[in-house]
Design an enzyme around this catalytic site. Sequence first.
Site, PDB file in Angstrom:
ATOM      1  N   GLU A   1      -5.850  -3.276  -9.546  1.00  0.00           N
ATOM      2  CA  GLU A   1      -4.454  -3.009  -9.864  1.00  0.00           C
ATOM      3  C   GLU A   1      -3.760  -4.324 -10.241  1.00  0.00           C
ATOM      4  O   GLU A   1      -3.864  -5.318  -9.521  1.00  0.00           O
ATOM      5  CB  GLU A   1      -3.759  -2.394  -8.645  1.00  0.00           C
TER       6      GLU A   1
ATOM      7  N   THR B   1      -2.715  -3.499   3.098  1.00  0.00           N
ATOM      8  CA  THR B   1      -1.757  -3.231   4.175  1.00  0.00           C
ATOM      9  C   THR B   1      -1.976  -1.822   4.717  1.00  0.00           C
ATOM     10  O   THR B   1      -1.883  -1.585   5.925  1.00  0.00           O
ATOM     11  CB  THR B   1      -0.304  -3.390   3.668  1.00  0.00           C
ATOM     12  N   GLY B   2      -2.269  -0.897   3.813  1.00  0.00           N
ATOM     13  CA  GLY B   2      -2.505   0.492   4.216  1.00  0.00           C
ATOM     14  C   GLY B   2      -3.646   0.598   5.224  1.00  0.00           C
ATOM     15  O   GLY B   2      -3.571   1.372   6.189  1.00  0.00           O
TER      16      GLY B   2
ATOM     17  N   GLU C   1       0.825   6.079   0.645  1.00  0.00           N
ATOM     18  CA  GLU C   1       1.076   6.072  -0.802  1.00  0.00           C
ATOM     19  C   GLU C   1       0.709   4.689  -1.295  1.00  0.00           C
ATOM     20  O   GLU C   1       1.485   3.736  -1.151  1.00  0.00           O
ATOM     21  CB  GLU C   1       2.558   6.366  -1.085  1.00  0.00           C
TER      22      GLU C   1
ATOM     23  N   LYS D   1      11.525   0.298   7.619  1.00  0.00           N
ATOM     24  CA  LYS D   1      11.377  -1.130   7.313  1.00  0.00           C
ATOM     25  C   LYS D   1      11.147  -1.295   5.812  1.00  0.00           C
ATOM     26  O   LYS D   1      10.081  -0.995   5.298  1.00  0.00           O
ATOM     27  CB  LYS D   1      10.219  -1.778   8.079  1.00  0.00           C
TER      28      LYS D   1
ATOM     29  N   GLY E   1       0.495  -1.651  -0.675  1.00  0.00           N
ATOM     30  CA  GLY E   1      -0.843  -1.970  -1.159  1.00  0.00           C
ATOM     31  C   GLY E   1      -1.944  -1.450  -0.246  1.00  0.00           C
ATOM     32  O   GLY E   1      -1.704  -1.162   0.930  1.00  0.00           O
TER      33      GLY E   1
ATOM     34  N   CYS F   1       3.332   2.246  -9.166  1.00  0.00           N
ATOM     35  CA  CYS F   1       2.020   2.671  -8.679  1.00  0.00           C
ATOM     36  C   CYS F   1       1.333   3.603  -9.667  1.00  0.00           C
ATOM     37  O   CYS F   1       0.122   3.682  -9.720  1.00  0.00           O
ATOM     38  CB  CYS F   1       2.194   3.346  -7.333  1.00  0.00           C
TER      39      CYS F   1
END
Length: 491
Positions: free
Chosen positions: A383, A230-231, A248, A174, A227, A282
Amino acid sequence: MKNYQMLIDGEWVNSSNNETFPTVNPFNQKMWATIPQASDEDVQLAVKAAKRAFENVWSKMNGLKRASLMFKLADLIDKNATYLSKLETTDNGKVIRETKTQMHFAARNYRFFAGYADKLNGEVIPLDNDELLDYTLREPLGVAVLITSWNSPVSLLANKLAPALASGNTVVIKPSEHTSATTLEIGKLVQEAGFPDGVVNIVTGDGKVGDTLTKIKEVNKISFTGGVKTGVIISRNASENLIPVTMELGGKSPNIIFEDADLEAAIIGAVAGIYAAGGQTCIAGSRLLVHQSIYEEAIEKITDKAKGIILGNPLDKATEMGPVANEQQFKHILSMIKKGKEEKAELVCGGERVINEQLRSGFFISPTVFANVHNDMSIAREEIFGPVLSVIPFADEEEALTIANDSEYGLAAGIWSKDVKRIHRFAKKLQSGVVWANTYRVTAAQAPFGGMKRSGHGRERGYHALLDYTQVKNVMVNLSNDIRDPFSIQV
Ligand code: NAD
């Protein structure tokens, strides 16, 4: 206008409820393609197809055949690199000179892992009891879900898809809703290369699609780039089914210039760290730590370079920095710049939207330098994912290390020094998955990549990535004719 479809079980299909969403060129804000918004049913079908393909075809195919398909795919990516890079630049605004390099690097990654497909041997393990033969088998996990972000779709996908396929897994991909086109183009090349139906499936859509996908019981592995927030959600979903994840995530990487560094080279490294890809990477070296004895000089030099960066159409080879990839990200960067000013960091250059004739239709932000930043400020902690550099002074090695490690992230770090002892001493103490010395933002198919702390876990690229897509089975064979005592464990 292109109307893309999704790839499920070897067929190109619309969403079952016919929903689509637009994809926009960030340079001119023009919609140039539509992408399907997958329904829950589509997602279920894709996972089922991947499971069937795993059980019936891919896990039974020998490594040599898997490798030959992957080499074909790599050749096709190289052959189509110009087309793919133009498309990716149109989709995410990244400059063409980088996207073109990324296409060839993606091909390199498929070749690197293809080389492992027929070499996934286990090992024979000598035991205390030499009448037992012990060996291991390295086996694929099954259906792997690969979810990527918008900044480098093809390259990020190669990091995941190549080791997943080489080790015998099938996949459901996805891509980000902001940049789905090139991933779908890779799907076409997968078919052209001759991969069996259902080995690679691609569903498109927003976070809801990803959420559905990561909750399905038949999924055996999730690899995610995106991000932290979401991780965390995906990790929670994965824990319900007790499946392994590779994460990641983001970074706030320190790029550290010592007083004995080659300053010219270090400043080029600082530019590569924060202004390449407009800081939307990143591994952005967003915190530039500079020894106090060269602090003023470094600020002057980096500011000169920042002011000279050529902004423009990312499809133009001369352009050094393109637009921010989407409006959401653009607003976030501007809000972080505002915070920096409010917290009294010294804005030395940039810090605003560029609205000249040529660039006003795109989300351009001028390369920004903040001086006298304290590591407690928001611009040093959060970030930004944009062209915003925070320059922080330090007095000695100990303070540099304290500042560098004082971050919830731990993805990348740079050290600039001519003292080889200092480089190794420092590299060992840095809490970072990737350390560069006297260079920055250099990558290789063989070198493992990934984060520590809230930058994630698991590794991509290099041999280590294969470990994330395989599991070890131990086989113990009794070679003796002795009758054992059944009530005591044998050693
Ligand atoms: P994001 O987390 O918003 O989205 C990433 C992907 O997750 C997208 O495909 C999105 O649709 C999907 N998603 C969103 N919500 C989901 C949910 N609930 N369940 C499952 N999937 C969901 O991140 P982004 O804005 O696309 O990317 C920027 C972030 O990615 C930055 O933090 C950046 O540092 C990170 N990143 C990390 C690396 C790395 O290798 N460490 C590389 C590139 C980008």
